[in-house]
Scaffold this motif. Structure first.
Motif, PDB file in Angstrom:
ATOM      1  N   ARG A  79       0.835  -1.212   0.000  1.00 33.66           N
ATOM      2  CA  ARG A  79       0.000   0.000   0.000  1.00 33.66           C
ATOM      3  C   ARG A  79       0.867   1.259   0.000  1.00 33.66           C
ATOM      4  O   ARG A  79       0.594   2.214  -0.718  1.00 33.66           O
ATOM      5  N   GLY A  80       1.912   1.269   0.789  1.00 32.26           N
ATOM      6  CA  GLY A  80       2.816   2.417   0.823  1.00 32.26           C
ATOM      7  C   GLY A  80       3.512   2.632  -0.500  1.00 32.26           C
ATOM      8  O   GLY A  80       3.652   3.763  -0.972  1.00 32.26           O
ATOM      9  N   LEU A  81       3.943   1.541  -1.123  1.00 30.65           N
ATOM     10  CA  LEU A  81       4.588   1.652  -2.431  1.00 30.65           C
ATOM     11  C   LEU A  81       3.617   2.169  -3.489  1.00 30.65           C
ATOM     12  O   LEU A  81       3.988   2.996  -4.332  1.00 30.65           O
ATOM     13  N   VAL A  82       2.386   1.693  -3.448  1.00 29.73           N
ATOM     14  CA  VAL A  82       1.379   2.147  -4.408  1.00 29.73           C
ATOM     15  C   VAL A  82       1.123   3.642  -4.230  1.00 29.73           C
ATOM     16  O   VAL A  82       1.062   4.397  -5.207  1.00 29.73           O
ATOM     17  N   ARG A  83       0.987   4.098  -2.983  1.00 29.76           N
ATOM     18  CA  ARG A  83       0.774   5.520  -2.740  1.00 29.76           C
ATOM     19  C   ARG A  83       1.952   6.342  -3.229  1.00 29.76           C
ATOM     20  O   ARG A  83       1.795   7.428  -3.776  1.00 29.76           O
ATOM     21  N   SER A  84       3.160   5.819  -3.047  1.00 35.29           N
ATOM     22  CA  SER A  84       4.350   6.525  -3.505  1.00 35.29           C
ATOM     23  C   SER A  84       4.345   6.662  -5.031  1.00 35.29           C
ATOM     24  O   SER A  84       4.641   7.731  -5.569  1.00 35.29           O
ATOM     25  N   VAL A  85       3.996   5.598  -5.726  1.00 33.56           N
ATOM     26  CA  VAL A  85       3.929   5.638  -7.191  1.00 33.56           C
ATOM     27  C   VAL A  85       2.826   6.594  -7.648  1.00 33.56           C
ATOM     28  O   VAL A  85       3.016   7.377  -8.588  1.00 33.56           O
ATOM     29  N   GLU A  86       1.679   6.580  -6.972  1.00 31.00           N
ATOM     30  CA  GLU A  86       0.593   7.492  -7.327  1.00 31.00           C
ATOM     31  C   GLU A  86       1.027   8.943  -7.148  1.00 31.00           C
ATOM     32  O   GLU A  86       0.677   9.805  -7.955  1.00 31.00           O
ATOM     33  N   ARG A  87       1.798   9.217  -6.104  1.00 29.44           N
ATOM     34  CA  ARG A  87       2.289  10.578  -5.866  1.00 29.44           C
ATOM     35  C   ARG A  87       3.191  11.030  -7.017  1.00 29.44           C
ATOM     36  O   ARG A  87       3.080  12.135  -7.529  1.00 29.44           O
ATOM     37  N   VAL A  88       4.085  10.143  -7.463  1.00 33.04           N
ATOM     38  CA  VAL A  88       4.973  10.469  -8.576  1.00 33.04           C
ATOM     39  C   VAL A  88       4.157  10.704  -9.841  1.00 33.04           C
ATOM     40  O   VAL A  88       4.426  11.638 -10.609  1.00 33.04           O
ATOM     41  N   GLU A  89       3.132   9.894 -10.066  1.00 39.88           N
ATOM     42  CA  GLU A  89       2.280  10.066 -11.247  1.00 39.88           C
ATOM     43  C   GLU A  89       1.571  11.410 -11.216  1.00 39.88           C
ATOM     44  O   GLU A  89       1.468  12.092 -12.236  1.00 39.88           O
ATOM     45  N   ARG A  90       1.067  11.815 -10.031  1.00 40.56           N
ATOM     46  CA  ARG A  90       0.399  13.116  -9.921  1.00 40.56           C
ATOM     47  C   ARG A  90       1.360  14.259 -10.220  1.00 40.56           C
ATOM     48  O   ARG A  90       1.014  15.206 -10.923  1.00 40.56           O
ATOM     49  N   ARG A  91       2.588  14.154  -9.694  1.00 44.06           N
ATOM     50  CA  ARG A  91       3.576  15.199  -9.940  1.00 44.06           C
ATOM     51  C   ARG A  91       3.940  15.269 -11.423  1.00 44.06           C
ATOM     52  O   ARG A  91       4.067  16.351 -11.990  1.00 44.06           O
ATOM     53  N   LEU A  92       4.095  14.102 -12.058  1.00 42.12           N
ATOM     54  CA  LEU A  92       4.415  14.064 -13.478  1.00 42.12           C
ATOM     55  C   LEU A  92       3.274  14.647 -14.302  1.00 42.12           C
ATOM     56  O   LEU A  92       3.492  15.441 -15.222  1.00 42.12           O
ATOM     57  N   ARG A  93       2.030  14.273 -13.958  1.00 40.67           N
ATOM     58  CA  ARG A  93       0.868  14.792 -14.674  1.00 40.67           C
ATOM     59  C   ARG A  93       0.797  16.314 -14.549  1.00 40.67           C
ATOM     60  O   ARG A  93       0.526  17.026 -15.513  1.00 40.67           O
ATOM     61  N   LYS A  94       1.097  16.841 -13.348  1.00 42.43           N
ATOM     62  CA  LYS A  94       1.075  18.286 -13.130  1.00 42.43           C
ATOM     63  C   LYS A  94       2.140  18.973 -13.976  1.00 42.43           C
ATOM     64  O   LYS A  94       1.878  20.004 -14.600  1.00 42.43           O
ATOM     65  N   LEU A  95       3.342  18.392 -14.020  1.00 44.00           N
ATOM     66  CA  LEU A  95       4.409  18.966 -14.844  1.00 44.00           C
ATOM     67  C   LEU A  95       4.031  18.947 -16.322  1.00 44.00           C
ATOM     68  O   LEU A  95       4.296  19.911 -17.050  1.00 44.00           O
ATOM     69  N   GLU A  96       3.418  17.865 -16.766  1.00 46.14           N
ATOM     70  CA  GLU A  96       2.986  17.786 -18.155  1.00 46.14           C
ATOM     71  C   GLU A  96       1.911  18.831 -18.459  1.00 46.14           C
ATOM     72  O   GLU A  96       1.953  19.479 -19.512  1.00 46.14           O
TER      73      GLU A  96
END
Length: 77
Positions: free
Chosen positions: A50-67
């Motif tokens: 669960r912690g790893l999934v949340r970490s990956v989701e956080r990176v995806e949100r940051r990447l989406r925001k940068l895009e």
């Protein structure tokens, strides 16, 4: 010489702090899961995942925001 600090600047700084805090929380969750799993519990593995999934989701949100920011172009002053 004093610099002006805008609300937009403060908002970006606060967002960075909150992102970092969330990343730390995710790391704590992963480490807690690892410790529990090391103790022999299957629940520890689930906590770690669960912690790893949340970490990956956080990176995806940051990447989406940068895009999105890149697609929007430079900010208008």
């Amino acid at each position: 010489m004093a610099e002006e600090v805008s609300l937009a600047f403060l908002a970006r700084q606060l967002e960075r702090v909150l992102d970092r805090l969330g990343a730390i929380e995710d790391q704590i969750t992963v480490l807690t899961g690892m410790a529990i799993r090391h103790d022999g519990s299957l629940a520890g593995l689930a906590t770690e995942v669960r912690g790893l999934v949340r970490s990956v989701e956080r990176v995806e949100r940051r990447l989406r925001k940068l895009e999105d920011e890149a697609d929007a172009g430079p900010p208008v002053a």
